[in-house]
Write a protein that holds these residues in place. Sequence first.
Motif, mmCIF file in Angstrom:
data_model
loop_
_atom_site.group_PDB
_atom_site.id
_atom_site.type_symbol
_atom_site.label_atom_id
_atom_site.label_comp_id
_atom_site.label_asym_id
_atom_site.label_seq_id
_atom_site.Cartn_x
_atom_site.Cartn_y
_atom_site.Cartn_z
ATOM 1 N N ASP A 40 58.571 32.376 14.062
ATOM 2 C CA ASP A 40 59.706 32.652 13.165
ATOM 3 C C ASP A 40 59.529 34.002 12.470
ATOM 4 O O ASP A 40 60.477 34.793 12.379
ATOM 5 C CB ASP A 40 59.833 31.551 12.101
ATOM 6 N N ARG A 41 58.321 34.255 11.986
ATOM 7 C CA ARG A 41 58.055 35.530 11.313
ATOM 8 C C ARG A 41 58.173 36.701 12.283
ATOM 9 O O ARG A 41 58.739 37.744 11.947
ATOM 10 C CB ARG A 41 56.681 35.497 10.648
ATOM 11 N N GLU A 42 57.650 36.526 13.501
ATOM 12 C CA GLU A 42 57.757 37.593 14.491
ATOM 13 C C GLU A 42 59.220 37.856 14.855
ATOM 14 O O GLU A 42 59.628 39.011 15.010
ATOM 15 C CB GLU A 42 56.954 37.232 15.740
ATOM 16 N N ILE A 43 59.996 36.790 14.995
ATOM 17 C CA ILE A 43 61.421 36.946 15.308
ATOM 18 C C ILE A 43 62.116 37.695 14.182
ATOM 19 O O ILE A 43 62.901 38.621 14.418
ATOM 20 C CB ILE A 43 62.075 35.568 15.546
ATOM 21 N N GLN A 44 61.825 37.294 12.960
ATOM 22 C CA GLN A 44 62.429 37.960 11.793
ATOM 23 C C GLN A 44 62.065 39.439 11.760
ATOM 24 O O GLN A 44 62.927 40.293 11.519
ATOM 25 C CB GLN A 44 61.967 37.258 10.507
ATOM 26 N N ASN A 45 60.799 39.741 12.008
ATOM 27 C CA ASN A 45 60.361 41.143 12.023
ATOM 28 C C ASN A 45 61.076 41.928 13.123
ATOM 29 O O ASN A 45 61.512 43.072 12.904
ATOM 30 C CB ASN A 45 58.851 41.238 12.217
ATOM 31 N N GLU A 46 61.202 41.339 14.301
ATOM 32 C CA GLU A 46 61.852 42.016 15.422
ATOM 33 C C GLU A 46 63.338 42.235 15.128
ATOM 34 O O GLU A 46 63.885 43.298 15.430
ATOM 35 C CB GLU A 46 61.651 41.193 16.700
ATOM 36 N N GLU A 47 63.985 41.230 14.542
ATOM 37 C CA GLU A 47 65.404 41.374 14.191
ATOM 38 C C GLU A 47 65.595 42.455 13.132
ATOM 39 O O GLU A 47 66.533 43.254 13.205
ATOM 40 C CB GLU A 47 65.972 40.041 13.685
ATOM 41 N N THR A 48 64.703 42.478 12.157
ATOM 42 C CA THR A 48 64.781 43.490 11.102
ATOM 43 C C THR A 48 64.591 44.885 11.690
ATOM 44 O O THR A 48 65.312 45.826 11.358
ATOM 45 C CB THR A 48 63.718 43.218 10.013
ATOM 46 N N ARG A 49 63.617 45.003 12.574
ATOM 47 C CA ARG A 49 63.331 46.300 13.203
ATOM 48 C C ARG A 49 64.517 46.785 14.038
ATOM 49 O O ARG A 49 64.888 47.955 13.995
ATOM 50 C CB ARG A 49 62.085 46.191 14.079
ATOM 51 N N ALA A 50 65.140 45.847 14.764
ATOM 52 C CA ALA A 50 66.264 46.205 15.629
ATOM 53 C C ALA A 50 67.578 46.288 14.858
ATOM 54 O O ALA A 50 68.533 46.929 15.309
ATOM 55 C CB ALA A 50 66.404 45.194 16.765
ATOM 56 N N GLY A 51 67.639 45.629 13.709
ATOM 57 C CA GLY A 51 68.865 45.625 12.927
ATOM 58 C C GLY A 51 69.923 44.679 13.500
ATOM 59 O O GLY A 51 71.091 44.764 13.134
ATOM 60 N N ILE A 52 69.518 43.772 14.380
ATOM 61 C CA ILE A 52 70.454 42.823 15.004
ATOM 62 C C ILE A 52 69.856 41.426 14.874
ATOM 63 O O ILE A 52 68.735 41.176 15.316
ATOM 64 C CB ILE A 52 70.676 43.155 16.500
ATOM 65 N N SER A 53 70.636 40.528 14.253
ATOM 66 C CA SER A 53 70.122 39.170 14.061
ATOM 67 C C SER A 53 70.912 38.124 14.838
ATOM 68 O O SER A 53 70.617 36.941 14.752
ATOM 69 C CB SER A 53 70.121 38.818 12.576
ATOM 70 N N ASP A 54 71.889 38.552 15.624
ATOM 71 C CA ASP A 54 72.707 37.626 16.413
ATOM 72 C C ASP A 54 72.150 37.546 17.836
ATOM 73 O O ASP A 54 72.237 38.524 18.593
ATOM 74 C CB ASP A 54 74.155 38.117 16.443
ATOM 75 N N PRO A 55 71.596 36.379 18.216
ATOM 76 C CA PRO A 55 71.022 36.264 19.574
ATOM 77 C C PRO A 55 72.055 36.457 20.683
ATOM 78 O O PRO A 55 71.695 36.781 21.816
ATOM 79 C CB PRO A 55 70.460 34.842 19.616
ATOM 80 N N ALA A 56 73.339 36.297 20.383
ATOM 81 C CA ALA A 56 74.376 36.466 21.393
ATOM 82 C C ALA A 56 74.747 37.948 21.594
ATOM 83 O O ALA A 56 75.429 38.296 22.555
ATOM 84 C CB ALA A 56 75.619 35.667 21.001
ATOM 85 N N HIS A 57 74.305 38.811 20.683
ATOM 86 C CA HIS A 57 74.614 40.243 20.776
ATOM 87 C C HIS A 57 73.931 40.827 22.012
ATOM 88 O O HIS A 57 72.798 40.479 22.332
ATOM 89 C CB HIS A 57 74.127 40.951 19.501
ATOM 90 N N PHE A 58 74.632 41.738 22.699
ATOM 91 C CA PHE A 58 74.106 42.288 23.952
ATOM 92 C C PHE A 58 72.815 43.091 23.750
ATOM 93 O O PHE A 58 71.994 43.183 24.656
ATOM 94 C CB PHE A 58 75.168 43.151 24.658
ATOM 95 N N ALA A 59 72.617 43.654 22.546
ATOM 96 C CA ALA A 59 71.432 44.476 22.293
ATOM 97 C C ALA A 59 70.342 43.711 21.538
ATOM 98 O O ALA A 59 69.392 44.315 21.052
ATOM 99 C CB ALA A 59 71.841 45.715 21.512
#
Length: 134
Positions: A40-59
């Motif tokens: 969960d923490r790794e996912i949160q960090n990756e989403e924060t880094r990418a700026g995208i938190s929607d798993p359905a988003h193409f990027a």
Amino acid sequence: MKSRETLLRLKRFQVDEKRRRVSQIEMMIAEFNRMAGDLDREIQNEETRAGISDPAHFAYPTYAKAALGRRDNLRQSADNLQGQLDEAKAELQEAFEDMKKVEILDDRERATERAAEAARDLAMMDSIGLRSRA
């Protein structure tokens, strides 16, 4: 007497085995939950880094998608283990009750043996006392 001690030892061993199984399952559940929390923490960090938190988003980050799948699998495994834990606890309770029954029976038999031995000793002392008076 030997078979009674053997049976009691067997019941204690069975209870110990059931306890170990419950403990192992609890440790596995805790480990899976810990690993899911890490993901969960790794996912949160990756989403924060990418700026995208929607798993359905193409990027959406590929690593985050993979981590989501692993996390979900870990949680599902922990849920499955919870069912096994409930069964193991029920088996432990049953084994414990069986052991207690054998222990109670053993205590009763020992008490009966002690009472019979005390009665024999008393009878022997009475006979010695009667002979000494004669």
